[in-house]
Design a protein around this motif. Structure first.
Motif, PDB file in Angstrom:
ATOM      1  N   GLU A 186       0.850  -1.200   0.000  1.00 25.27           N
ATOM      2  CA  GLU A 186       0.000   0.000   0.000  1.00 25.27           C
ATOM      3  C   GLU A 186       0.881   1.245   0.000  1.00 25.27           C
ATOM      4  O   GLU A 186       1.505   1.581   1.009  1.00 25.27           O
ATOM      5  N   PRO A 187       0.942   1.950  -1.131  1.00 27.15           N
ATOM      6  CA  PRO A 187       1.863   3.080  -1.269  1.00 27.15           C
ATOM      7  C   PRO A 187       1.571   4.256  -0.345  1.00 27.15           C
ATOM      8  O   PRO A 187       2.489   4.991   0.017  1.00 27.15           O
ATOM      9  N   LEU A 188       0.312   4.443   0.062  1.00 25.83           N
ATOM     10  CA  LEU A 188       0.014   5.594   0.918  1.00 25.83           C
ATOM     11  C   LEU A 188       0.481   5.402   2.352  1.00 25.83           C
ATOM     12  O   LEU A 188       0.302   6.300   3.183  1.00 25.83           O
ATOM     13  N   LEU A 189       1.115   4.266   2.655  1.00 26.11           N
ATOM     14  CA  LEU A 189       1.825   4.137   3.917  1.00 26.11           C
ATOM     15  C   LEU A 189       3.166   4.874   3.853  1.00 26.11           C
ATOM     16  O   LEU A 189       3.810   5.074   4.877  1.00 26.11           O
ATOM     17  N   GLN A 190       3.570   5.272   2.627  1.00 21.30           N
ATOM     18  CA  GLN A 190       4.813   6.026   2.424  1.00 21.30           C
ATOM     19  C   GLN A 190       4.504   7.254   1.559  1.00 21.30           C
ATOM     20  O   GLN A 190       5.047   7.409   0.457  1.00 21.30           O
ATOM     21  N   PRO A 191       3.627   8.129   2.025  1.00 19.43           N
ATOM     22  CA  PRO A 191       3.128   9.211   1.158  1.00 19.43           C
ATOM     23  C   PRO A 191       4.176  10.217   0.727  1.00 19.43           C
ATOM     24  O   PRO A 191       4.116  10.735  -0.402  1.00 19.43           O
ATOM     25  N   GLU A 192       5.134  10.530   1.604  1.00 17.98           N
ATOM     26  CA  GLU A 192       6.165  11.501   1.222  1.00 17.98           C
ATOM     27  C   GLU A 192       6.990  10.969   0.048  1.00 17.98           C
ATOM     28  O   GLU A 192       7.344  11.711  -0.875  1.00 17.98           O
ATOM     29  N   PHE A 193       7.309   9.706   0.100  1.00 21.62           N
ATOM     30  CA  PHE A 193       8.079   9.049  -0.959  1.00 21.62           C
ATOM     31  C   PHE A 193       7.303   9.083  -2.271  1.00 21.62           C
ATOM     32  O   PHE A 193       7.844   9.426  -3.327  1.00 21.62           O
ATOM     33  N   VAL A 194       6.016   8.744  -2.197  1.00 21.86           N
ATOM     34  CA  VAL A 194       5.163   8.756  -3.392  1.00 21.86           C
ATOM     35  C   VAL A 194       5.080  10.157  -3.987  1.00 21.86           C
ATOM     36  O   VAL A 194       5.262  10.352  -5.203  1.00 21.86           O
ATOM     37  N   ALA A 195       4.816  11.139  -3.144  1.00 21.52           N
ATOM     38  CA  ALA A 195       4.653  12.509  -3.626  1.00 21.52           C
ATOM     39  C   ALA A 195       5.909  13.012  -4.321  1.00 21.52           C
ATOM     40  O   ALA A 195       5.836  13.680  -5.369  1.00 21.52           O
ATOM     41  N   GLU A 196       7.068  12.687  -3.766  1.00 23.24           N
ATOM     42  CA  GLU A 196       8.321  13.173  -4.361  1.00 23.24           C
ATOM     43  C   GLU A 196       8.618  12.454  -5.680  1.00 23.24           C
ATOM     44  O   GLU A 196       9.080  13.085  -6.643  1.00 23.24           O
ATOM     45  N   ILE A 197       8.349  11.161  -5.749  1.00 24.23           N
ATOM     46  CA  ILE A 197       8.528  10.438  -7.013  1.00 24.23           C
ATOM     47  C   ILE A 197       7.654  11.061  -8.089  1.00 24.23           C
ATOM     48  O   ILE A 197       8.114  11.342  -9.209  1.00 24.23           O
ATOM     49  N   PHE A 198       6.404  11.306  -7.755  1.00 28.31           N
ATOM     50  CA  PHE A 198       5.473  11.852  -8.744  1.00 28.31           C
ATOM     51  C   PHE A 198       5.827  13.290  -9.124  1.00 28.31           C
ATOM     52  O   PHE A 198       5.670  13.695 -10.282  1.00 28.31           O
ATOM     53  N   ARG A 199       6.294  14.077  -8.161  1.00 24.43           N
ATOM     54  CA  ARG A 199       6.721  15.439  -8.479  1.00 24.43           C
ATOM     55  C   ARG A 199       7.855  15.411  -9.492  1.00 24.43           C
ATOM     56  O   ARG A 199       7.840  16.164 -10.482  1.00 24.43           O
ATOM     57  N   ARG A 200       8.799  14.517  -9.278  1.00 27.05           N
ATOM     58  CA  ARG A 200       9.913  14.394 -10.208  1.00 27.05           C
ATOM     59  C   ARG A 200       9.456  13.867 -11.566  1.00 27.05           C
ATOM     60  O   ARG A 200       9.974  14.282 -12.619  1.00 27.05           O
ATOM     61  N   CYS A 201       8.504  12.964 -11.554  1.00 29.30           N
ATOM     62  CA  CYS A 201       7.963  12.445 -12.825  1.00 29.30           C
ATOM     63  C   CYS A 201       7.318  13.564 -13.624  1.00 29.30           C
ATOM     64  O   CYS A 201       7.474  13.635 -14.858  1.00 29.30           O
ATOM     65  N   LEU A 208       6.045  13.055 -17.319  1.00 28.32           N
ATOM     66  CA  LEU A 208       5.483  11.714 -17.277  1.00 28.32           C
ATOM     67  C   LEU A 208       4.176  11.672 -16.486  1.00 28.32           C
ATOM     68  O   LEU A 208       4.067  12.282 -15.417  1.00 28.32           O
ATOM     69  N   HIS A 209       3.231  10.923 -17.003  1.00 32.67           N
ATOM     70  CA  HIS A 209       1.937  10.709 -16.338  1.00 32.67           C
ATOM     71  C   HIS A 209       2.141   9.870 -15.080  1.00 32.67           C
ATOM     72  O   HIS A 209       2.946   8.930 -15.057  1.00 32.67           O
ATOM     73  N   THR A 210       1.401  10.200 -14.017  1.00 33.67           N
ATOM     74  CA  THR A 210       1.543   9.485 -12.749  1.00 33.67           C
ATOM     75  C   THR A 210       0.233   8.820 -12.346  1.00 33.67           C
ATOM     76  O   THR A 210      -0.850   9.371 -12.546  1.00 33.67           O
ATOM     77  N   GLU A 243      -0.454  14.933  -6.510  1.00 36.43           N
ATOM     78  CA  GLU A 243       0.562  14.674  -7.527  1.00 36.43           C
ATOM     79  C   GLU A 243       0.200  13.480  -8.423  1.00 36.43           C
ATOM     80  O   GLU A 243       0.922  13.171  -9.362  1.00 36.43           O
ATOM     81  N   SER A 244      -0.915  12.829  -8.122  1.00 36.58           N
ATOM     82  CA  SER A 244      -1.356  11.671  -8.911  1.00 36.58           C
ATOM     83  C   SER A 244      -2.309  12.135 -10.016  1.00 36.58           C
ATOM     84  O   SER A 244      -3.335  12.758  -9.735  1.00 36.58           O
ATOM     85  N   ASP A 245      -1.966  11.835 -11.258  1.00 37.64           N
ATOM     86  CA  ASP A 245      -2.860  12.182 -12.364  1.00 37.64           C
ATOM     87  C   ASP A 245      -4.066  11.257 -12.413  1.00 37.64           C
ATOM     88  O   ASP A 245      -5.137  11.653 -12.890  1.00 37.64           O
ATOM     89  N   LEU A 246      -3.892  10.040 -11.934  1.00 40.13           N
ATOM     90  CA  LEU A 246      -4.953   9.039 -11.959  1.00 40.13           C
ATOM     91  C   LEU A 246      -4.819   8.163 -10.718  1.00 40.13           C
ATOM     92  O   LEU A 246      -3.707   7.831 -10.307  1.00 40.13           O
ATOM     93  N   ILE A 247      -5.969   7.802 -10.144  1.00 35.82           N
ATOM     94  CA  ILE A 247      -5.981   6.874  -9.020  1.00 35.82           C
ATOM     95  C   ILE A 247      -6.577   5.545  -9.473  1.00 35.82           C
ATOM     96  O   ILE A 247      -7.661   5.516 -10.069  1.00 35.82           O
ATOM     97  N   LEU A 248      -5.863   4.465  -9.215  1.00 36.91           N
ATOM     98  CA  LEU A 248      -6.436   3.124  -9.344  1.00 36.91           C
ATOM     99  C   LEU A 248      -6.888   2.728  -7.948  1.00 36.91           C
ATOM    100  O   LEU A 248      -6.058   2.515  -7.056  1.00 36.91           O
ATOM    101  N   LEU A 249      -8.195   2.677  -7.735  1.00 37.50           N
ATOM    102  CA  LEU A 249      -8.733   2.385  -6.415  1.00 37.50           C
ATOM    103  C   LEU A 249      -9.210   0.943  -6.372  1.00 37.50           C
ATOM    104  O   LEU A 249     -10.155   0.570  -7.071  1.00 37.50           O
ATOM    105  N   ASP A 250      -8.551   0.145  -5.547  1.00 34.77           N
ATOM    106  CA  ASP A 250      -8.896  -1.271  -5.421  1.00 34.77           C
ATOM    107  C   ASP A 250      -9.990  -1.430  -4.371  1.00 34.77           C
ATOM    108  O   ASP A 250      -9.704  -1.428  -3.170  1.00 34.77           O
ATOM    109  N   LEU A 251     -11.224  -1.539  -4.837  1.00 37.01           N
ATOM    110  CA  LEU A 251     -12.342  -1.766  -3.923  1.00 37.01           C
ATOM    111  C   LEU A 251     -12.531  -3.268  -3.759  1.00 37.01           C
ATOM    112  O   LEU A 251     -12.869  -3.969  -4.717  1.00 37.01           O
ATOM    113  N   LYS A 252     -12.327  -3.740  -2.561  1.00 33.56           N
ATOM    114  CA  LYS A 252     -12.322  -5.187  -2.322  1.00 33.56           C
ATOM    115  C   LYS A 252     -13.728  -5.764  -2.193  1.00 33.56           C
ATOM    116  O   LYS A 252     -14.031  -6.812  -2.764  1.00 33.56           O
ATOM    117  N   GLN A 253     -14.588  -5.085  -1.446  1.00 37.94           N
ATOM    118  CA  GLN A 253     -15.945  -5.551  -1.180  1.00 37.94           C
ATOM    119  C   GLN A 253     -16.739  -4.372  -0.640  1.00 37.94           C
ATOM    120  O   GLN A 253     -16.300  -3.706   0.279  1.00 37.94           O
TER     121      GLN A 253
END
Length: 242
Positions: free
Chosen positions: A77-92, A97-99, A120-130
């Motif tokens: 789950e990437p949002l357990l590391q949000p700072e890391f995600v945000a910085e990767i996407f900012r650099r992308c 590059l699309h994020t 910083e996310s251009d698109l969200i893939l939301l995994d809805l389990k149930q």
């Protein structure tokens, strides 16, 4: 220097967002899905510590192939590391590059770091389990209320979303399950499409490797008739489905 824990990377992914994509699978997850095919990604202390620069070097090395695709950060789950995600996407974005963020939506608090990662996310893939609360609890050992609230938040900010729904025989494949999911999706004016994904058993060996009993051992993928029935149902509701 911002660092994160990475489970693995894939240079030329074709199923985690539009086009050809570089995918970074981050380590750590707070759901305990019975059908998880990356059982070894749960441990937040596992994986490999990477800094943003090393990951960006890997991405830039194949940048010409990503022009019509982009970069997806998944998990775990990437949002357990949000700072890391945000910085990767900012650099992308600096690289044009699309994020895309692939998340289970189990966000207990919308911290500034999480809000920035989403921004910083251009698109969200939301995994809805149930969509059913009791079934979600049994399937993932977590409450789905935060997930549904997260979906509502994405709608409120008009963030483009693809919902992904894994069809697991006996767990998520009934029309009753589909009806409850449709009730959620019809409220999402930001929904671009629903991806129905048939359950597969390719990750069974990882449960064995971890010395843990696989709760779905022996469960087969859903038959084509089931997938077609669900697809027809969602289409009948006016929900765009792939």
């Amino acid at each position: 220097m911002i660092k994160g824990r990475v489970y693995s990377t894939e240079s030329f992914g074709a199923v985690d967002g539009p086009g050809v994509r570089f995918i970074a699978f981050l380590q750590g997850c707070h759901m305990r899905c019975k059908y998880c095919h990356n059982r070894d990604s749960w441990d937040r202390k596992g994986g490999e510590e990477r800094d943003v620069e090393s990951l960006m070097s890997e991405i830039i090395s194949i940048k010409p192939f990503l022009r019509k695709g982009g970069v997806t950060v998944s998990g775990g789950e990437p949002l357990l590391q949000p700072e890391f995600v945000a910085e990767i996407f900012r650099r992308c974005h600096e690289e044009g590059l699309h994020t895309c963020l692939d998340t289970n939506g189990l966000v207990m608090r919308r911290t500034p770091a999480i809000v920035k990662a989403i921004a910083e996310s251009d698109l969200i893939l939301l995994d809805l389990k149930q969509a059913d609360a009791a079934k979600h609890k049994e399937l993932t050992l977590t409450n789905n209320r935060p997930v549904l609230e997260f979906a509502e938040y994405l709608t409120s900010i008009n963030k483009p979303v693809w919902v992904r729904y894994v069809v697991v025989p006996g767990w998520t494949d009934s029309l009753e399950d589909a009806e409850k999911l449709a009730d959620v999706l019809l409220k999402m004016t930001n929904l671009e499409r629903l991806d129905l994904l048939p359950y597969h058993s390719m990750g069974e060996w990882k449960w064995e490797q971890a010395g843990v009993e696989n709760p779905l051992l022996g469960v087969n993928p859903p038959p084509a008739a089931t997938m077609n029935r669900l697809k027809d149902f969602f289409k009948s509701k006016g929900i765009p489905v792939s």
